[in-house]
Design a protein around this motif. Sequence first.
Motif, short mmCIF file in Angstrom:
data_model
loop_
_atom_site.label_atom_id
_atom_site.label_comp_id
_atom_site.label_asym_id
_atom_site.label_seq_id
_atom_site.Cartn_x
_atom_site.Cartn_y
_atom_site.Cartn_z
N GLY A 20 -3.17 6.59 22.70
CA GLY A 20 -3.66 5.25 23.27
C GLY A 20 -2.80 4.83 24.40
O GLY A 20 -3.51 3.85 25.25
N GLN A 21 -1.91 5.33 24.82
CA GLN A 21 -1.12 5.02 26.03
C GLN A 21 -1.75 5.90 27.43
O GLN A 21 -1.31 5.77 28.37
N GLY A 22 -2.33 6.83 27.12
CA GLY A 22 -2.88 7.94 28.09
C GLY A 22 -2.30 9.42 27.82
O GLY A 22 -1.89 9.70 26.94
N PRO A 23 -2.56 10.07 28.96
CA PRO A 23 -2.38 11.66 28.91
C PRO A 23 -0.92 12.21 29.05
O PRO A 23 -0.10 11.42 29.63
N VAL A 24 -0.64 13.32 28.33
CA VAL A 24 0.51 14.01 28.69
C VAL A 24 0.44 15.44 28.82
O VAL A 24 -0.32 16.07 28.04
N ARG A 25 0.73 15.90 29.87
CA ARG A 25 0.68 17.38 30.41
C ARG A 25 1.71 17.79 30.09
O ARG A 25 2.91 17.70 30.53
N LEU A 26 1.84 19.00 29.29
CA LEU A 26 2.76 19.94 29.08
C LEU A 26 2.59 21.37 29.73
O LEU A 26 1.33 21.92 29.59
N GLY A 27 3.38 22.23 30.19
CA GLY A 27 3.11 23.62 30.54
C GLY A 27 2.87 23.47 32.14
O GLY A 27 3.35 22.72 32.82
N ARG A 28 1.85 24.50 32.36
CA ARG A 28 1.91 24.75 33.85
C ARG A 28 0.96 23.59 34.60
O ARG A 28 0.36 22.74 33.86
N ALA A 29 1.13 23.64 35.77
CA ALA A 29 0.51 22.38 36.79
C ALA A 29 -1.04 22.68 36.83
O ALA A 29 -1.72 23.67 36.46
N TRP A 30 -1.75 21.62 37.36
CA TRP A 30 -3.21 21.77 37.54
C TRP A 30 -3.33 22.41 38.83
O TRP A 30 -2.65 22.56 39.84
N HIS A 31 -4.61 23.09 38.85
CA HIS A 31 -5.04 23.48 40.17
C HIS A 31 -6.42 22.69 40.74
O HIS A 31 -6.99 22.19 40.07
N THR A 32 -6.24 22.46 41.89
CA THR A 32 -7.09 21.22 42.64
C THR A 32 -8.44 22.13 43.30
O THR A 32 -8.14 23.07 44.13
N VAL A 33 -9.58 21.82 43.06
CA VAL A 33 -10.75 22.53 43.37
C VAL A 33 -10.84 22.45 45.16
O VAL A 33 -10.78 21.18 45.45
N GLN A 34 -11.03 23.46 45.83
CA GLN A 34 -11.06 23.31 47.44
C GLN A 34 -12.35 23.53 47.65
O GLN A 34 -13.37 24.11 47.19
N ARG A 35 -12.75 23.09 48.97
CA ARG A 35 -14.06 23.19 49.64
C ARG A 35 -14.67 24.55 49.67
O ARG A 35 -15.81 24.53 49.53
N GLU A 36 -13.68 25.53 49.89
CA GLU A 36 -14.32 26.94 49.73
C GLU A 36 -14.70 27.51 48.37
O GLU A 36 -15.12 28.49 48.20
N GLN A 37 -14.27 26.52 47.22
CA GLN A 37 -14.51 27.25 45.93
C GLN A 37 -15.89 26.65 45.34
O GLN A 37 -16.32 27.15 44.47
N TRP A 38 -16.13 25.43 45.85
CA TRP A 38 -17.13 24.78 45.15
C TRP A 38 -17.77 23.63 46.29
O TRP A 38 -17.22 23.40 47.33
N HIS A 39 -18.78 23.17 46.03
CA HIS A 39 -19.41 22.17 47.20
C HIS A 39 -18.90 20.87 46.78
O HIS A 39 -17.91 20.52 46.08
N ASP A 40 -18.96 19.84 47.75
CA ASP A 40 -18.14 18.67 47.99
C ASP A 40 -18.19 17.80 46.64
O ASP A 40 -17.29 16.99 46.47
N ALA A 41 -19.01 17.99 45.60
CA ALA A 41 -19.08 17.27 44.35
C ALA A 41 -17.74 17.66 43.55
O ALA A 41 -17.37 16.65 42.76
N MET A 42 -17.38 18.51 43.76
CA MET A 42 -16.17 19.06 42.97
C MET A 42 -15.00 19.01 43.96
O MET A 42 -13.57 19.20 43.14
N VAL A 43 -14.87 18.96 44.98
CA VAL A 43 -13.72 19.08 45.90
C VAL A 43 -12.76 18.00 45.38
O VAL A 43 -13.03 16.79 45.29
N GLY A 44 -11.23 18.61 45.45
CA GLY A 44 -10.44 17.40 44.82
C GLY A 44 -10.24 17.18 43.30
O GLY A 44 -9.14 16.67 43.04
#
Length: 199
Positions: free
Chosen positions: A158-182
């Motif tokens: 109820g207080q929000g998310p907690v991430r454990l382990g490895r970091a996030w990967h951010t979707v780049q423009r060359e990986q998908w179209h603009d709807a998913m970038v970032g």
Amino acid sequence: MCLIIKKPPGRRIAADFLENAWQHNHHGWGWFYQDKAQGRVVWERGLRLQDMLDHNARLPLDTEVYLHLRRATHGDVNHDMAHPFVVHPGLLLMHNGSIAHLAPHNTAISDTAELARMLRDMLAGLDQNQVAGLIRTQGFQALTAPLIDGSMVVLMDGQGPVRLGRAWHTVQREQWHDAMVGIEVSNSHTWCQNVAALA
């Protein structure tokens, strides 16, 4: 290897991205988010692509939501093995990775189900406030690091998310179209395709 997608407030997860990711992670889906007004977690899970797409279209636009697509490395393919898992009343878990050392002797159970069980046992007897405080400590991160073993775990209460382990990967423009970038995802190898192939 599964996939976790973090939908930020004000954004939608593109249906074509989900359909592509489903081709590699088609053993179940689930999502959760924090209902700030009620201080609780809202969640759902299932096994069919169309149900996932329908739920995705109805997710609240103004809320951060975590979506999970499962690719079974251990355990049966059924509703009970889809993420998220309940770890403690009001606390849920998603996992991306494979934890071979946690694979239970019962081959019907997944390594993530075993991780959820171990954390459930660890947190037994604590109230929600104690659990909420504990999972946000460096000590809890250090204690769980050997269990997670390079994977990513997202806990939600109820207080929000907690991430454990490895970091996030951010979707780049060359990986998908603009709807998913970032938009942040737990890995790039279970969905990534060359954007030129989308034309």
